[in-house]
Design a protein around this motif. Structure first.
Motif, PDB file in Angstrom:
ATOM      1  N   THR A  69      10.211   2.559  19.195  1.00 49.51           N
ATOM      2  CA  THR A  69       8.758   2.523  19.342  1.00 49.51           C
ATOM      3  C   THR A  69       8.343   3.321  20.566  1.00 49.51           C
ATOM      4  O   THR A  69       8.985   3.240  21.608  1.00 49.51           O
ATOM      5  CB  THR A  69       8.281   1.070  19.504  1.00 49.51           C
ATOM      6  N   THR A  70       7.273   4.093  20.435  1.00 49.25           N
ATOM      7  CA  THR A  70       6.654   4.738  21.581  1.00 49.25           C
ATOM      8  C   THR A  70       5.153   4.486  21.524  1.00 49.25           C
ATOM      9  O   THR A  70       4.628   4.029  20.512  1.00 49.25           O
ATOM     10  CB  THR A  70       6.930   6.262  21.632  1.00 49.25           C
ATOM     11  N   VAL A  71       4.485   4.776  22.619  1.00 48.53           N
ATOM     12  CA  VAL A  71       3.042   4.576  22.725  1.00 48.53           C
ATOM     13  C   VAL A  71       2.341   5.912  22.553  1.00 48.53           C
ATOM     14  O   VAL A  71       2.820   6.931  23.039  1.00 48.53           O
ATOM     15  CB  VAL A  71       2.692   3.955  24.102  1.00 48.53           C
ATOM     16  N   THR A  86       2.972  -0.211  30.576  1.00 49.78           N
ATOM     17  CA  THR A  86       4.243  -0.099  29.882  1.00 49.78           C
ATOM     18  C   THR A  86       5.314   0.352  30.868  1.00 49.78           C
ATOM     19  O   THR A  86       5.028   1.004  31.869  1.00 49.78           O
ATOM     20  CB  THR A  86       4.155   0.899  28.713  1.00 49.78           C
ATOM     21  N   VAL A  87       6.551  -0.016  30.569  1.00 51.20           N
ATOM     22  CA  VAL A  87       7.687   0.363  31.401  1.00 51.20           C
ATOM     23  C   VAL A  87       8.281   1.639  30.811  1.00 51.20           C
ATOM     24  O   VAL A  87       8.641   1.679  29.642  1.00 51.20           O
ATOM     25  CB  VAL A  87       8.747  -0.759  31.427  1.00 51.20           C
ATOM     26  N   ALA A  88       8.333   2.702  31.603  1.00 49.21           N
ATOM     27  CA  ALA A  88       8.832   3.993  31.119  1.00 49.21           C
ATOM     28  C   ALA A  88      10.049   4.406  31.927  1.00 49.21           C
ATOM     29  O   ALA A  88      10.203   3.984  33.063  1.00 49.21           O
ATOM     30  CB  ALA A  88       7.739   5.047  31.235  1.00 49.21           C
ATOM     31  N   VAL A 121      15.101   0.225  21.920  1.00 46.20           N
ATOM     32  CA  VAL A 121      14.953   0.593  20.509  1.00 46.20           C
ATOM     33  C   VAL A 121      14.038  -0.392  19.790  1.00 46.20           C
ATOM     34  O   VAL A 121      13.323  -0.035  18.869  1.00 46.20           O
ATOM     35  CB  VAL A 121      16.340   0.665  19.825  1.00 46.20           C
ATOM     36  N   ASN A 122      14.028  -1.647  20.223  1.00 44.02           N
ATOM     37  CA  ASN A 122      13.238  -2.675  19.541  1.00 44.02           C
ATOM     38  C   ASN A 122      11.787  -2.720  19.989  1.00 44.02           C
ATOM     39  O   ASN A 122      11.017  -3.516  19.463  1.00 44.02           O
ATOM     40  CB  ASN A 122      13.882  -4.051  19.745  1.00 44.02           C
ATOM     41  N   GLY A 123      11.398  -1.921  20.938  1.00 43.16           N
ATOM     42  CA  GLY A 123      10.009  -1.943  21.359  1.00 43.16           C
ATOM     43  C   GLY A 123       9.802  -1.342  22.726  1.00 43.16           C
ATOM     44  O   GLY A 123      10.748  -0.937  23.390  1.00 43.16           O
ATOM     45  N   VAL A 124       8.538  -1.298  23.133  1.00 38.99           N
ATOM     46  CA  VAL A 124       8.158  -0.794  24.449  1.00 38.99           C
ATOM     47  C   VAL A 124       7.829  -1.992  25.321  1.00 38.99           C
ATOM     48  O   VAL A 124       6.917  -2.767  25.009  1.00 38.99           O
ATOM     49  CB  VAL A 124       6.932   0.143  24.343  1.00 38.99           C
ATOM     50  N   ASN A 125       8.582  -2.171  26.391  1.00 38.58           N
ATOM     51  CA  ASN A 125       8.328  -3.282  27.296  1.00 38.58           C
ATOM     52  C   ASN A 125       7.144  -2.981  28.204  1.00 38.58           C
ATOM     53  O   ASN A 125       6.854  -1.826  28.497  1.00 38.58           O
ATOM     54  CB  ASN A 125       9.570  -3.579  28.143  1.00 38.58           C
ATOM     55  N   ALA A 126       6.470  -4.049  28.639  1.00 36.95           N
ATOM     56  CA  ALA A 126       5.311  -3.884  29.520  1.00 36.95           C
ATOM     57  C   ALA A 126       5.297  -4.999  30.551  1.00 36.95           C
ATOM     58  O   ALA A 126       5.720  -6.124  30.270  1.00 36.95           O
ATOM     59  CB  ALA A 126       4.017  -3.899  28.711  1.00 36.95           C
ATOM     60  N   THR A 127       4.826  -4.681  31.742  1.00 33.17           N
ATOM     61  CA  THR A 127       4.651  -5.691  32.775  1.00 33.17           C
ATOM     62  C   THR A 127       3.198  -6.169  32.740  1.00 33.17           C
ATOM     63  O   THR A 127       2.293  -5.410  32.405  1.00 33.17           O
ATOM     64  CB  THR A 127       4.965  -5.136  34.174  1.00 33.17           C
ATOM     65  N   VAL A 128       3.003  -7.430  33.062  1.00 28.56           N
ATOM     66  CA  VAL A 128       1.664  -8.018  33.119  1.00 28.56           C
ATOM     67  C   VAL A 128       1.240  -8.059  34.578  1.00 28.56           C
ATOM     68  O   VAL A 128       1.922  -8.639  35.417  1.00 28.56           O
ATOM     69  CB  VAL A 128       1.649  -9.429  32.507  1.00 28.56           C
ATOM     70  N   ILE A 129       0.121  -7.422  34.884  1.00 31.36           N
ATOM     71  CA  ILE A 129      -0.379  -7.391  36.256  1.00 31.36           C
ATOM     72  C   ILE A 129      -1.387  -8.518  36.477  1.00 31.36           C
ATOM     73  O   ILE A 129      -1.368  -9.187  37.506  1.00 31.36           O
ATOM     74  CB  ILE A 129      -1.016  -6.018  36.558  1.00 31.36           C
ATOM     75  N   GLY A 145       4.262 -13.682  32.509  1.00 28.26           N
ATOM     76  CA  GLY A 145       5.422 -13.254  31.735  1.00 28.26           C
ATOM     77  C   GLY A 145       5.431 -11.755  31.525  1.00 28.26           C
ATOM     78  O   GLY A 145       4.886 -10.988  32.315  1.00 28.26           O
ATOM     79  N   THR A 146       6.039 -11.320  30.431  1.00 24.89           N
ATOM     80  CA  THR A 146       6.095  -9.898  30.079  1.00 24.89           C
ATOM     81  C   THR A 146       5.650  -9.718  28.633  1.00 24.89           C
ATOM     82  O   THR A 146       5.602 -10.687  27.871  1.00 24.89           O
ATOM     83  CB  THR A 146       7.518  -9.325  30.241  1.00 24.89           C
ATOM     84  N   LEU A 147       5.344  -8.484  28.270  1.00 26.43           N
ATOM     85  CA  LEU A 147       4.932  -8.159  26.903  1.00 26.43           C
ATOM     86  C   LEU A 147       5.841  -7.069  26.359  1.00 26.43           C
ATOM     87  O   LEU A 147       6.468  -6.332  27.123  1.00 26.43           O
ATOM     88  CB  LEU A 147       3.487  -7.649  26.879  1.00 26.43           C
ATOM     89  N   SER A 148       5.896  -6.945  25.036  1.00 30.14           N
ATOM     90  CA  SER A 148       6.552  -5.798  24.417  1.00 30.14           C
ATOM     91  C   SER A 148       5.841  -5.465  23.115  1.00 30.14           C
ATOM     92  O   SER A 148       5.360  -6.347  22.406  1.00 30.14           O
ATOM     93  CB  SER A 148       8.044  -6.049  24.174  1.00 30.14           C
TER      94      SER A 148
END
Length: 195
Positions: free
Chosen positions: A29-31, A76-78, A83-91, A109-112
């Motif tokens: 997955t990409t954004v 998002t974390v770059a 492979v299973n997704g794009v991880n993201a940090t919650v601010i 928490g975190t998102l993906s």
């Protein structure tokens, strides 16, 4: 002759491995922003859709709390290597305008994000904690996402992408709570997911 056959087989094996590797990376997955794929951190804001409410219901289907405001800010974390997704940090993550006045985020928490089709995908939340007040029982419970699909993202090339939240949270002694709401990606303009 044997050496040339071995060399040919080795080349065939390398070609097959390269093809398999390409198939494996194609499912990542990409954004997208404005229809253009990104491989850098993308800041985003997800806000409760104007004029709507987000609702928490208890195990019997009774509305435990209704909030007219809710927002998540993150990035998002770059580079995108999962492979299973794009991880993201919650601010920042909050609820306001809640009927009980007691629903709040204890831990973001975190998102993906995980692509499913077109520019759409799933949004997972991991280890978030939200306090929800149940009017029927007159008690506050801490609801946790664990690692849960909280909703579906409908991406767009221009305008605001949509997040439809429809999930069940584990809420300790209250059992479970259903969380529903429609959110918009107020930034960036043209947020989407791609393969």
């Amino acid at each position: 002759m044997k050496f040339s056959k071995m060399l040919g087989l080795a080349a065939l094996a390398v070609a097959a491995f390269t093809a398999l590797a390409a198939v494996g990376t194609a499912s990542a997955t990409t954004v997208e922003v404005g229809g253009v794929g990104q491989n850098k951190s993308v800041a985003f804001t997800i806000s409760l859709k104007s004029g709507t409410s987000t609702v928490f219901k208890d195990t019997t289907g009774n509305v435990a709390d209704t909030c007219t405001g809710s927002e998540t800010n993150g990035s998002t974390v770059a580079p995108f290597t999962n492979v299973n997704g794009v991880n993201a940090t919650v601010i920042e993550y909050f609820f306001n305008g809640c009927t009980s006045g007691k629903t709040q985020v204890l831990k973001g928490g975190t998102l993906s994000f995980e692509w499913t089709k077109n520019t759409e995908g799933l949004l997972r939340s991991s280890e978030a904690e939200i306090t929800v007040y149940d009017n029927m029982f007159g008690a506050t419970a801490v609801c946790k996402t664990g690692t849960t699909i909280i909703g579906t993202v409908t991406g767009v090339a221009t305008g605001q992408a949509t997040l439809h939240v429809n999930t069940v949270l584990a809420c300790g002694f209250l059992g479970t709570a259903k969380w529903e709401g429609t959110y918009s990606f107020t930034s960036p303009n043209g947020f989407g997911l791609k393969q």
